[in-house]
Scaffold this motif. Structure first.
Motif, mmCIF file in Angstrom:
data_model
loop_
_atom_site.group_PDB
_atom_site.id
_atom_site.type_symbol
_atom_site.label_atom_id
_atom_site.label_comp_id
_atom_site.label_asym_id
_atom_site.label_seq_id
_atom_site.Cartn_x
_atom_site.Cartn_y
_atom_site.Cartn_z
ATOM 1 N N THR A 54 8.674 6.905 -6.978
ATOM 2 C CA THR A 54 8.188 5.747 -6.702
ATOM 3 C C THR A 54 8.767 4.530 -7.247
ATOM 4 O OG1 THR A 54 6.558 5.578 -8.286
ATOM 5 C CG2 THR A 54 5.706 6.792 -6.191
ATOM 6 N N SER A 55 8.460 3.262 -7.062
ATOM 7 C CA SER A 55 8.859 2.063 -7.628
ATOM 8 C C SER A 55 7.995 0.924 -7.339
ATOM 9 C CB SER A 55 10.343 1.851 -7.285
ATOM 10 O OG SER A 55 10.599 1.490 -5.983
ATOM 11 N N PRO A 56 8.091 -0.038 -8.283
ATOM 12 C CA PRO A 56 8.724 0.013 -9.815
ATOM 13 C C PRO A 56 8.124 0.730 -10.648
ATOM 14 C CG PRO A 56 7.840 -2.102 -9.370
ATOM 15 C CD PRO A 56 7.309 -1.311 -8.143
ATOM 16 N N HIS A 57 8.275 0.674 -11.963
ATOM 17 C CA HIS A 57 7.551 1.276 -13.216
ATOM 18 C C HIS A 57 6.765 0.045 -13.580
ATOM 19 C CE1 HIS A 57 11.360 0.205 -15.012
ATOM 20 N NE2 HIS A 57 10.544 -0.190 -16.099
ATOM 21 N N GLY A 79 0.713 -1.203 -0.078
ATOM 22 C CA GLY A 79 -0.140 0.002 -0.107
ATOM 23 C C GLY A 79 0.621 1.177 -0.178
ATOM 24 N N LYS A 80 2.155 1.216 0.116
ATOM 25 C CA LYS A 80 2.908 2.445 0.003
ATOM 26 C C LYS A 80 2.668 2.970 -1.220
ATOM 27 C CE LYS A 80 7.184 -0.448 -0.301
ATOM 28 N NZ LYS A 80 7.964 -0.482 -1.428
ATOM 29 N N GLY A 81 2.746 2.600 -2.317
ATOM 30 C CA GLY A 81 2.682 3.097 -3.534
ATOM 31 C C GLY A 81 1.327 3.914 -3.720
ATOM 32 N N SER A 82 0.130 3.262 -3.247
ATOM 33 C CA SER A 82 -1.246 3.625 -3.206
ATOM 34 C C SER A 82 -1.228 5.031 -2.553
ATOM 35 C CB SER A 82 -2.227 2.747 -3.023
ATOM 36 O OG SER A 82 -2.116 1.646 -4.010
ATOM 37 N N THR A 83 -0.570 4.887 -1.476
ATOM 38 C CA THR A 83 -0.569 6.061 -0.300
ATOM 39 C C THR A 83 -0.238 7.128 -0.836
ATOM 40 O OG1 THR A 83 -0.585 4.323 1.468
ATOM 41 C CG2 THR A 83 0.183 6.700 1.883
ATOM 42 N N CYS A 84 1.182 6.922 -1.595
ATOM 43 C CA CYS A 84 1.901 8.198 -2.276
ATOM 44 C C CYS A 84 0.929 8.654 -3.320
ATOM 45 C CB CYS A 84 3.059 7.622 -2.721
ATOM 46 S SG CYS A 84 4.360 7.361 -1.594
ATOM 47 N N ALA A 85 0.349 7.919 -3.916
ATOM 48 C CA ALA A 85 -0.693 8.431 -5.055
ATOM 49 C C ALA A 85 -1.732 9.073 -4.337
ATOM 50 C CB ALA A 85 -1.127 7.257 -5.792
#
Length: 505
Positions: free
Chosen positions: A93-96, A68-74
């Motif tokens: 963020t990562s990955p692409h 959930g860290k990528g979604s949280t950053c989004a």
């Protein structure tokens, strides 16, 4: 004289990847090799002309976690842009999924190829010109992730962003993103055991690593965690002398907001993002932040930010632009917990349980992950959801066909340049060992499923072609769930020509 275009930059970037032997050595070290990442990054940063203190100018929001860290950053990015449209926001963020440029965004948009090439080679040239190394063990150039992290720092400082949102790669304490002396606010998303193999130890050890992003005098947030993890995070916040430590609950007001990123589990990520942004904006206005103070009901700009948030390849339904009767359901869920969440999302009436279509699963997991455990988590969560909806379907009948393919992009055995992986076990790949194991695990979990409808395939392009063939043969709409590896999801977006509709690129 070599050219300096985007393809050349990608070739040089790929030369910085760890090979299979190096990755296995890192795992065998129990995470000890990870401990060098932080001081090496500081050394590289100095060689390209910056100090860690320079990064404080970026006004950083720092986020780590297992899922959930990528979604949280989004969510954070969208909330900030909705609250202050004049603010220039950098997101790392990562990955692409499809292009490496996705990892470095300005105001939600991946940097252009021209900017990527410029910043990439400026960092490259500075490292070449200044080879003065503090530690003999430090390589001349950083590995793939750390190099892109340096490019992001350089790009954000050069472009004078007002805010930088940094997603941790792996861990926290020793991660290359963790060299910012004074971020504005920090947050830890949900923790699980997925990173144990890389970081070593137990859930408490993982929590210790993640809590390493907490800083003196900086607010420290997290979401509800297992008891042992929560206790360690609390201790880390005290040790780091954070200004306060807060476990974020989901406000009931979120029930009235249609989140831009689907999935019930996203409510927790959205709640964390709300607290991070609210605290951040108050700090930017000069307010003393000694306790959390999110005001309810939600401000209209916050609701808009949550609704407009996008995070491609996660619980995302994409209609095929060429064949409108085909729908691709994309979710790069690569942990036990996220696979269970994927199953909960897909097995709902307005997603994967609509009447009529042929249902297909395309799945892969990267080497070293327990494919059987991932599939079991998916099956158990799907079965519970099917029963809750009083569906006549079971996990044995949910899908008409299942495909297990490698992450190789094309049917000729080649990768798109930005998908190249040097860390693969070539023997495993050649023999389709992982995919065969996944197929066997599926048949064991779903004993009445027809063997003829389980397909082991050598590339993503093979899977896409078979999905198209099924659509033409059955003359029915086809719903395809693509999940497991994010590399699989990204590769399928590329091969199925979904980039424009899925990523708006």
């Amino acid at each position: 004289m070599s050219t300096r275009n985007f393809e050349d930059a990608i070739d040089k970037l790929n030369s910085l990847q760890s090979n299979f032997a190096a990755i296995e050595a890192s795992k065998a070290s129990g995470g000890r090799m990870v401990q060098f990442a932080k001081h090496e990054t500081i050394e590289y940063l100095g060689r390209i002309g910056y100090s860690p203190e320079d990064l404080n100018r970026l006004n950083v929001i720092h986020v780590t976690g297992t899922k959930g860290k990528g979604s949280t950053c989004a969510f954070v990015d969208s909330l900030l842009r909705s609250s202050d449209p004049e603010r220039k926001i950098g997101l790392f963020t990562s990955p692409h999924l499809v292009s490496v440029r996705e990892r470095i965004r300005i105001n939600g948009i991946p940097i252009s190829e021209e900017d990527f090439v410029r910043f990439f080679y400026e960092v490259w040239d500075r490292l070449e010109a200044n080879d003065n190394r503090k530690y003999e063990s430090t390589p001349a150039k950083p590995m793939y992730f750390k190099y892109l992290n340096l490019v992001a720092y350089h790009a954000f400082l050069t472009m004078k962003v007002d805010t930088a949102i940094l997603e941790v790669g792996i861990g926290g304490e020793y991660d290359s993103t963790n060299i910012v002396p004074k971020p504005i606010v920090t947050g830890v998303t949900s923790l699980g055991l997925d990173h144990v193999a890389t970081l070593g130890g137990t859930l408490a050890k993982i929590a210790w690593q993640k809590g390493g992003i907490y800083k003196t005098g900086v607010p420290a947030y997290t979401v509800p965690q297992p008891a042992e993890a929560l206790e360690v995070l609390r201790e880390r916040a005290e040790e780091k002398q954070s200004s306060f430590f807060q476990v974020v609950d989901i406000p009931s007001e979120l029930d009235t907001v249609r989140l831009g990123i689907e999935g019930v589990h996203q409510r927790q990520n959205a709640a964390l993002a709300l607290h991070l942004v609210d605290t951040y904006l108050k700090a930017q206005r000069g307010a003393e932040i000694d306790k959390p103070s999110l005001e309810l009901p939600l401000k209209p700009e916050y609701a808009r930010g949550l609704e407009k948030a996008r995070w491609p390849g996660r619980c995302q339904a994409v209609h095929d632009p060429i064949d409108p009767k085909s729908t691709w359901y994309l979710d790069g869920a690569h942990t036990v917990e996220s696979l269970a969440a994927c199953a909960e999302w897909f097995t709902t009436p307005n997603v994967g349980l609509r009447d009529g279509p042929l249902r297909v699963l395309i799945f892969n997991c990267t080497h070293g992950r327990s494919g059987a455990a991932l599939l079991r988590a998916f099956r158990e969560a799907a079965q519970q959801k099917l029963q809750a909806h009083h569906s006549t379907l079971t996990t044995d009948t949910l899908f008409d066909h299942v495909m297990f393919c490698t992450n190789v992009t094309y049917s000729d055995g080649t990768f798109k340049g930005e998908f190249l992986q040097k860390g693969l076990d070539q023997a495993d790949l050649d023999q389709l060992k992982t995919q065969t194991e996944l197929a066997n695990a599926w048949l064991e979990l779903c004993p009445s499923f027809s063997r003829e409808k389980v397909h082991v395939l050598p590339s993503i392009q093979h899977a896409v072609k078979l999905a198209h063939h099924l659509r033409e043969t059955w003359e029915k709409p086809v719903d395809v769930l693509v999940t497991g590896s994010l590399l699989l999801v990204g590769g399928l977006i590329e091969v199925a020509n979904l980039t424009k509709v899925a990523l708006d690129m």
